[in-house]
Design an enzyme around this catalytic site. Structure first.
Site, PDB file in Angstrom:
ATOM      1  N   GLU A 218     -17.665  -3.517   8.805  1.00 26.99           N
ATOM      2  CA  GLU A 218     -17.842  -2.316   9.750  1.00 26.99           C
ATOM      3  C   GLU A 218     -19.297  -2.225   9.830  1.00 26.99           C
ATOM      4  O   GLU A 218     -19.617  -2.115  11.057  1.00 26.99           O
ATOM      5  CB  GLU A 218     -16.897  -1.180   9.388  1.00 26.99           C
ATOM      6  CG  GLU A 218     -15.564  -1.223   9.543  1.00 26.99           C
ATOM      7  CD  GLU A 218     -14.626  -1.731   8.830  1.00 26.99           C
ATOM      8  OE1 GLU A 218     -15.296  -2.198   7.766  1.00 26.99           O
ATOM      9  OE2 GLU A 218     -13.595  -1.909   9.060  1.00 26.99           O
TER      10      GLU A 218
ATOM     11  N   HIS B  73      -6.776   7.443   4.775  1.00 26.70           N
ATOM     12  CA  HIS B  73      -6.370   6.946   6.083  1.00 26.70           C
ATOM     13  C   HIS B  73      -6.272   8.154   7.226  1.00 26.70           C
ATOM     14  O   HIS B  73      -5.671   7.766   8.239  1.00 26.70           O
ATOM     15  CB  HIS B  73      -5.203   6.013   6.011  1.00 26.70           C
ATOM     16  CG  HIS B  73      -5.679   4.699   5.668  1.00 26.70           C
ATOM     17  ND1 HIS B  73      -6.089   4.398   4.523  1.00 26.70           N
ATOM     18  CD2 HIS B  73      -5.386   3.468   6.378  1.00 26.70           C
ATOM     19  CE1 HIS B  73      -6.294   2.977   4.720  1.00 26.70           C
ATOM     20  NE2 HIS B  73      -6.036   2.382   5.538  1.00 26.70           N
TER      21      HIS B  73
END
Lengths: 352, 325
Positions: free
Chosen positions: B60, B129
């Site tokens: 990322e 998450h």
């Protein structure tokens, strides 16, 4: 010439390609290197004094000792190429031809500065000359440099991005992510470790078991070379070769350029991590002295002409400081400018 | 009008803009050959080719930095994060670089880029998450932040985000990608920074955004049965916030409850409450209330999940509290 990593065991002292006679480089090149390096050094010596006198604030990281990398990179590159580096960013724009007046003004936070007084020492920019900035977050410019190269590839130019960072920044994870993608995508990027052996006060030996930093590229099959960073000739040759590889569509190169900063990491560094002898050893290889010697040995300039160059540099530095000191500070309305492309604050009546 | 899924609305926005501007490209994990982890980019590789729809490794920070560099050098990237939770790894490039490069370069280098992906809770995915990032990114000058709540808004706002010359954080939801809604056949744009009255009402203002606004609708339906008329304002854009829309509504209803799918401290709800006490103080008949996610890492167990999230019952209780009922 640069030595191939894979060839031999890592060399502590990099090889030299210095030639004081019959060099492939011209008289004009040596004079340009000498003048530019002298300007960088004298500019930084002067601003260091002024910083100690508290004429301006912020952090100040000087490039003194590493000048051969900036001038060799610029002479080995082409117009249209892009350059990006870290917070030790005074050398690159001067080598690229930025006016030292606007750089000095930036240090002082003046509106005439290269970044309108909004960046300071660590954030010089000169997009017109391909200088995409000094960047203050260690290693952040590594993926950004690859992205700048990505854009050149995407647009179909032959331009290359030269992405410089220190041996300290090379320990960031971003480097590994970037190297992997840069190779996978064949990006026209030349990664340059300005390896001065110290991440602030921590030596390369203390941060890794793999002290030959050019080996980092090997994990990604990236062509990697050790280069003598005290030699503008060696830097120029390595840069030109790497750039040529990139321009032909053959992807990135890693250059582990061995150099030395004579001064501390920043102005507040007591330098207890190294000896005076070590500093003196590197200063004996000084690239400015070297270029001057080549010029003199070849009788390319008379003593009078050399003095003229030195006087011109002195005058440039003095005029830069005067320009900075005489320039106005940004007016308060600048605070909300350049935050967004559009007018800001968005909703003035509800500004807290 | 036609009925499309949320993911299709996003895809239409990206594809239309990519057809119009060669400099726009999409990159992220699984966006190309896999057709998107949540099928947002389905078919885009076929149409635009691998030059413009680019699979990345799981990196990322690296691919976001490459996209930021590309935006600094004339391109207009769209970065897809599989979820915004993973984008925490890229926060240096979003917050330190994309948001600041225009200012630090004295206006020389802009960063026209869209960061988009799933945000907030999405079922039993555990604490790492299940986070909402509106307040995190809205805090940062230099960014714009958008959270659409239906396919119509999603398409119009994403097109505006892609055309915008500043970096935009675009927050979607895994739970909304399958939501259906009507959109016009032709092209349209929804301007950034404009809230939308999703339901007109007179007794109380419910301010919300994103998928949790569905809970506001359910609560408003229940309240209507009791004769309480709730107005629902969908902020849609979190930076800049459309404060006037909220203030004007509260001047009419005199009461406000903010419903947000995130933690209470330093939330968007706190921000709204501040502005109301400052700009509608004399119009408030009760303190502003908020209904938030629990101040805990988001739980896994269904019973705890139900306890943690805003729901119609908690919204109704808050509304009755501000109405002294």
């Amino acid at each position: 010439m640069a030595t191939k990593t894979a060839a031999k065991k890592p060399s502590k002292a990099a090889k030299t390609t210095r030639k004081s006679k019959a060099s492939k480089f011209s008289k004009a090149t040596y004079i340009k290197w000498y003048t530019d390096m002298l300007l960088i050094r004298k500019f930084e010596e002067k601003i260091s004094q002024l910083y100690i006198q508290q004429k301006f604030g912020g952090f100040l990281h000087v490039y003194i000792g590493q000048e051969a990398i900036a001038v060799g990179t610029v002479s080995g590159s082409q117009k249209g190429d892009k350059h990006i580096t870290a917070y030790r960013d005074h050398g690159h724009p001067i080598a690229l031809g930025s006016d030292p007046r606007v750089l000095a003004a930036e240090l002082y936070g003046k509106s005439t500065g290269c970044s309108k007084g909004k960046g300071g020492s660590m954030h010089f920019f000169d997009v017109e000359r391909g200088f995409m900035g000094g960047h203050g977050i260690v290693g952040a410019q590594i993926p950004m440099g690859a992205g700048i190269a990505f854009a050149e590839q995407y647009k179909g130019t032959k331009n290359v991005c030269f992405c410089s960072f220190g041996d300290g920044a090379a320990r960031q994870g971003a480097l590994h992510e970037t190297f992997n993608m840069a190779m996978n995508w064949n990006l026209p990027c030349v990664f340059i470790i300005e390896n001065n052996n110290y991440a602030m006060g921590t030596s390369v030996e203390r941060t890794t078991n793999v002290t030959d930093m050019s080996q980092i590229g090997a994990s990604y099959d990236m062509p990697s070379f050790i280069v003598d960073g005290m030699s503008p000739e060696a830097v120029h040759e390595a840069i030109e070769e790497a750039a040529d590889r990139a321009r032909k569509g053959n992807g990135p190169t890693l250059l582990d350029i061995r150099t030395y900063r004579y001064k501390g990491h920043s102005m507040s560094d007591p330098q207890k991590y190294r000896t005076k002898e070590e500093v003196a050893d590197w200063q004996a290889k000084d690239p400015i002295d070297h270029c001057l010697k080549v010029i003199k040995d070849n009788k390319w300039l008379t003593e009078k002409k050399i003095t003229e160059i030195q006087d011109w540099v002195k005058k440039e530095v003095a005029e830069s400081i005067k320009f900075a000191e005489d320039s106005p500070l940004p007016t308060p309305d600048e605070l909300y400018k350049d935050v967004y492309k559009e007018e800001y604050p968005f909703i003035k009546e509800y500004l807290a | 009008m036609k009925t499309v899924q949320f993911r299709e609305a996003l895809r239409e926005a990206m594809s239309e803009e990519m057809r119009a501007d060669e400099n726009i490209f999409l990159l992220g994990e699984e966006v190309a050959e896999y057709n998107g982890a949540y099928k947002v980019s389905q078919g885009m590789l076929d149409e635009f080719g691998e030059k413009r729809v680019i699979d990345t490794p799981i990196a990322e920070l690296g691919f976001t930095g490459i996209a930021v560099g590309a935006a600094m050098n004339g391109l207009r990237p769209i970065v897809e994060f599989m979820t915004w939770n993973f984008a925490i790894l890229a926060a240096d490039q979003i917050i330190n670089e994309a948001a600041k490069i225009l200012q630090m370069s004295g206006g020389q280098i802009g960063c026209p880029i869209v960061f988009r992906g799933g945000n907030g809770t999405a079922g039993q995915l555990g604490a790492t998450h299940s986070q909402s990032f509106e307040a995190f990114y809205a805090h940062v000058p230099g960014l714009k932040v958008i959270t659409p709540s239906n396919p119509y808004d999603a398409k119009g706002l994403l097109k505006a985000a892609i055309r915008d010359n500043d970096p935009v954080v675009f927050l979607e939801s895994e739970k909304m990608y399958g939501d259906k809604g009507e959109i016009p056949e032709g092209e349209y744009i929804i301007p950034i920074g404009v809230a939308d009255v999703k339901r007109a009402g007179t007794d109380v203002t419910l301010v919300s955004f994103g998928k949790i606004i569905k809970e506001c609708h359910a609560a408003a339906d229940e309240l209507a049965k009791e004769g309480i008329s709730a107005e629902i304002i969908d902020l849609r854009t979190i930076r800049p916030i459309d404060y006037p829309a909220v203030v004007e509504s509260v001047k009419k209803t005199n009461r406000c409850v903010v419903v947000e799918e995130s933690w209470p401290l330093a939330s968007i709800a706190s921000e709204i409450a501040y502005h109301l006490q400052n700009y509608a103080f004399d119009h408030l008949d009760a303190p502003v209330k908020r209904v938030m996610q629990s101040d805990t890492p988001f739980p896994f167990s269904p019973s705890l999940m139900a306890e943690a999230l805003p729901n119609p019952a908690r919204i109704i209780a808050a509304v009755k509290s501000v109405m002294y009922k």
